[in-house]
Scaffold this motif. Structure first.
Motif, PDB file in Angstrom:
ATOM      1  N   ASN A 100       0.848  -1.193   0.000  1.00  0.00           N
ATOM      2  CA  ASN A 100       0.000   0.000   0.000  1.00  0.00           C
ATOM      3  C   ASN A 100       0.883   1.242   0.000  1.00  0.00           C
ATOM      4  O   ASN A 100       2.103   1.144   0.133  1.00  0.00           O
ATOM      5  CB  ASN A 100      -0.973  -0.007   1.197  1.00  0.00           C
ATOM      6  CG  ASN A 100      -0.244  -0.062   2.525  1.00  0.00           C
ATOM      7  OD1 ASN A 100       0.630   0.754   2.802  1.00  0.00           O
ATOM      8  ND2 ASN A 100      -0.598  -1.035   3.357  1.00  0.00           N
ATOM      9  N   GLU A 101       0.268   2.400  -0.135  1.00  0.00           N
ATOM     10  CA  GLU A 101       1.042   3.639  -0.255  1.00  0.00           C
ATOM     11  C   GLU A 101       1.848   3.953   1.001  1.00  0.00           C
ATOM     12  O   GLU A 101       2.979   4.424   0.918  1.00  0.00           O
ATOM     13  CB  GLU A 101       0.133   4.815  -0.625  1.00  0.00           C
ATOM     14  CG  GLU A 101       0.880   6.114  -0.855  1.00  0.00           C
ATOM     15  CD  GLU A 101       1.991   6.044  -1.899  1.00  0.00           C
ATOM     16  OE1 GLU A 101       2.893   6.903  -1.841  1.00  0.00           O
ATOM     17  OE2 GLU A 101       1.977   5.155  -2.778  1.00  0.00           O
ATOM     18  N   ARG A 104       4.892   1.843   0.773  1.00  0.00           N
ATOM     19  CA  ARG A 104       5.788   2.307  -0.292  1.00  0.00           C
ATOM     20  C   ARG A 104       6.577   3.532   0.157  1.00  0.00           C
ATOM     21  O   ARG A 104       7.756   3.673  -0.168  1.00  0.00           O
ATOM     22  CB  ARG A 104       5.010   2.583  -1.577  1.00  0.00           C
ATOM     23  CG  ARG A 104       4.635   1.306  -2.329  1.00  0.00           C
ATOM     24  CD  ARG A 104       4.074   1.582  -3.696  1.00  0.00           C
ATOM     25  NE  ARG A 104       2.713   2.067  -3.656  1.00  0.00           N
ATOM     26  CZ  ARG A 104       1.632   1.288  -3.584  1.00  0.00           C
ATOM     27  NH1 ARG A 104       1.754  -0.020  -3.579  1.00  0.00           N
ATOM     28  NH2 ARG A 104       0.434   1.821  -3.555  1.00  0.00           N
ATOM     29  N   LYS A 105       5.965   4.417   0.924  1.00  0.00           N
ATOM     30  CA  LYS A 105       6.682   5.589   1.455  1.00  0.00           C
ATOM     31  C   LYS A 105       7.868   5.161   2.315  1.00  0.00           C
ATOM     32  O   LYS A 105       8.911   5.809   2.305  1.00  0.00           O
ATOM     33  CB  LYS A 105       5.732   6.461   2.284  1.00  0.00           C
ATOM     34  CG  LYS A 105       4.747   7.234   1.453  1.00  0.00           C
ATOM     35  CD  LYS A 105       3.827   8.055   2.342  1.00  0.00           C
ATOM     36  CE  LYS A 105       2.793   8.795   1.536  1.00  0.00           C
ATOM     37  NZ  LYS A 105       1.882   9.573   2.397  1.00  0.00           N
TER      38      LYS A 105
END
Length: 119
Positions: A100-101, A104-105
């Motif tokens: 998920n984002e 990913r960060k």
């Protein structure tokens, strides 16, 4: 000089598809500069990483640019080039799954290895 095993080097995070140091990354690096300048005992290897968005080739190049932005910043502050190395890993070594984002960060980062090189 501090003991090399006591040095805590923070993970530096980057924005999506960027290799520019963010202000908070520079602030973290500034905390280490004097320690790295004062001691001739440390070898640091900077590892650049990327999330899984983009091609493998792009992510390898991006992770290299991220590592190099940290190297250039340290050199600009007077850290000796002889003690700095870098590796780029692209998306091959995620800190967390790229599911998920938020994860990913966490994978858009530069991490460090610090070791003692001299007595």
């Amino acid at each position: 000089c501090p003991d090399w095993s006591d040095i805590v080097v923070p993970t530096i995070y980057f924005d999506l598809d960027k290799a520019d140091l963010r202000p908070e990354g520079k602030a973290e690096l500034d905390k280490l500069v004097q320690t790295l300048i004062a001691s001739k005992e440390f070898n640091i290897v900077i590892g650049g990483h990327a999330c899984n968005l983009g091609t493998d080739k792009h992510n390898m190049e991006l992770s290299e640019r991220r590592a190099q932005s940290v190297v250039k910043y340290l050199l600009s502050k007077g850290v000796n080039n002889a003690y700095i190395g870098s590796n780029n890993y692209g998306e091959s070594k995620p800190a967390v799954p790229n599911s998920n984002e938020d994860n990913r960060k966490k994978n858009r980062r530069v991490e460090w290895e610090v070791s003692k090189v001299r007595k």
